[in-house]
Design a protein around this motif. Structure first.
Motif, mmCIF file in Angstrom:
data_model
loop_
_atom_site.group_PDB
_atom_site.id
_atom_site.type_symbol
_atom_site.label_atom_id
_atom_site.label_comp_id
_atom_site.label_asym_id
_atom_site.label_seq_id
_atom_site.Cartn_x
_atom_site.Cartn_y
_atom_site.Cartn_z
ATOM 1 N N THR A 129 -0.819 -14.100 54.899
ATOM 2 C CA THR A 129 -0.541 -15.235 54.025
ATOM 3 C C THR A 129 -1.277 -15.034 52.705
ATOM 4 O O THR A 129 -2.495 -14.803 52.691
ATOM 5 N N ILE A 150 8.628 -15.614 54.264
ATOM 6 C CA ILE A 150 8.803 -17.054 54.067
ATOM 7 C C ILE A 150 7.966 -17.413 52.852
ATOM 8 O O ILE A 150 6.772 -17.114 52.801
ATOM 9 N N TYR A 152 6.809 -20.416 50.018
ATOM 10 C CA TYR A 152 6.710 -21.835 49.657
ATOM 11 C C TYR A 152 6.400 -21.909 48.159
ATOM 12 O O TYR A 152 5.363 -21.399 47.708
ATOM 13 N N THR A 154 5.713 -24.473 45.079
ATOM 14 C CA THR A 154 5.367 -25.847 44.725
ATOM 15 C C THR A 154 5.389 -25.985 43.212
ATOM 16 O O THR A 154 4.720 -25.220 42.495
ATOM 17 N N THR A 176 7.935 -29.204 46.959
ATOM 18 C CA THR A 176 7.789 -27.855 47.532
ATOM 19 C C THR A 176 9.082 -27.453 48.219
ATOM 20 O O THR A 176 9.646 -28.220 48.999
ATOM 21 N N ILE A 177 9.526 -26.240 47.939
ATOM 22 C CA ILE A 177 10.692 -25.680 48.626
ATOM 23 C C ILE A 177 10.227 -24.541 49.517
ATOM 24 O O ILE A 177 9.367 -23.741 49.134
ATOM 25 N N MET A 178 10.758 -24.488 50.736
ATOM 26 C CA MET A 178 10.478 -23.411 51.679
ATOM 27 C C MET A 178 11.697 -22.506 51.719
ATOM 28 O O MET A 178 12.807 -22.950 51.989
ATOM 29 N N ASP A 180 13.164 -19.223 53.555
ATOM 30 C CA ASP A 180 13.036 -18.311 54.695
ATOM 31 C C ASP A 180 14.082 -17.211 54.535
ATOM 32 O O ASP A 180 15.270 -17.429 54.765
ATOM 33 N N GLU A 188 13.675 -28.485 51.441
ATOM 34 C CA GLU A 188 12.754 -29.287 50.631
ATOM 35 C C GLU A 188 12.668 -30.670 51.262
ATOM 36 O O GLU A 188 13.680 -31.363 51.389
ATOM 37 N N LYS A 221 3.042 -19.751 47.959
ATOM 38 C CA LYS A 221 2.461 -19.203 49.194
ATOM 39 C C LYS A 221 3.484 -18.263 49.817
ATOM 40 O O LYS A 221 4.647 -18.613 49.983
ATOM 41 N N LYS A 223 4.263 -15.747 53.098
ATOM 42 C CA LYS A 223 3.921 -15.360 54.463
ATOM 43 C C LYS A 223 4.843 -14.223 54.892
ATOM 44 O O LYS A 223 6.059 -14.317 54.709
#
Length: 229
Positions: A129, A150, A152, A154, A176-178, A180, A188, A221, A223
């Motif tokens: 991470t 993945i 993130y 913000t 924040t949008i994730m 994947d 979101e 972020k 990962k």
């Protein structure tokens, strides 16, 4: 003693806890790249093309039970992650293919073969991470194949996320949008955010990865797991 670990629904099953060992492991193989070979009228030879994808393959484990005490083998079913004792730092995404009753085999013969359908890429068991607040940065990763992270993001408003020259656009971000990249979904606040995005899903390459972000970014972020053929 050779052994394996099967992780299913977040539960780790160690074959040694069930008295199961392996006589040996199949060779480590590089999966076959998917290719199309076409013969063209009026042209000698053939034309080969590929979409740079790889086929899954079968890995067979020869197993035995150490004693005559019956142990529940119902956990040996379905899909999950496979870890072998000769590659403890890697994990495979697999589906158990056996179409026979494992319990009967283990009870009456004490030896059996597990047939796993293996996805072409294996991953590091270590999960990484990284968090950045800068709009330009770079980092290196290991492995020898692309990693699907993945991410993130913000921030607010329109944001362009450029990785190694490839841009993924985000429109009207509120918080924040994730993103994947393996599942190819974007969320979101628990809502589908795919309509707010444009571009190919982000990928990380073995070696150096360069990021450049435009827009009102608070932080990002990332990962990922190192990925291997």
């Amino acid at each position: 003693m050779n052994y394996f670990i099967f992780i299913k629904n977040g539960i780790m099953y160690d074959s040694r806890d069930y008295g199961i060992g392996c006589g040996g492991f199949p060779d480590i193989v590089i999966p076959r790249k998917r290719m199309t070979i076409e013969s063209l009228p009026g042209r000698s030879g053939s034309l080969t093309s590929t979409d740079d994808c790889y086929d899954s393959y079968t890995k067979n484990l020869e197993c035995y039970m150490e004693d005559d005490v019956y142990k529940d083998l119902s956990w040996l079913s379905g899909s999950g992650k496979l870890i072998l004792s000769n590659e403890l730092e890697r994990e495979y995404d697999v589906t158990l293919k056996n179409n026979i009753e494992l319990t009967q085999i283990a009870t009456y013969w004490r030896n059996f073969i597990l047939n796993f359908e293996v996805q072409p890429f294996k991953k590091s068991r270590d999960k990484y991470t990284l968090i950045y607040r800068e709009k330009e940065f770079a980092f290196r990763i290991g492995g020898n194949a692309r990693a699907l992270p993945i991410i993130y993001v913000t921030g607010t408003g329109d944001i362009d996320l450029t990785i190694n020259g490839n841009t993924f656009k985000i429109k009207n971000l509120k918080t924040t949008i994730m993103i994947d990249s393996e599942l190819q979904v974007a969320m979101e606040d628990e809502e589908n955010a795919l309509p707010k995005t444009n571009g190919d899903f982000p990928e990380l390459s073995p070696g150096l990865n360069k990021f450049r972000i435009t827009g009102n970014l608070l932080n990002i972020k990332i990962k990922y797991q190192e990925t291997y053929l």
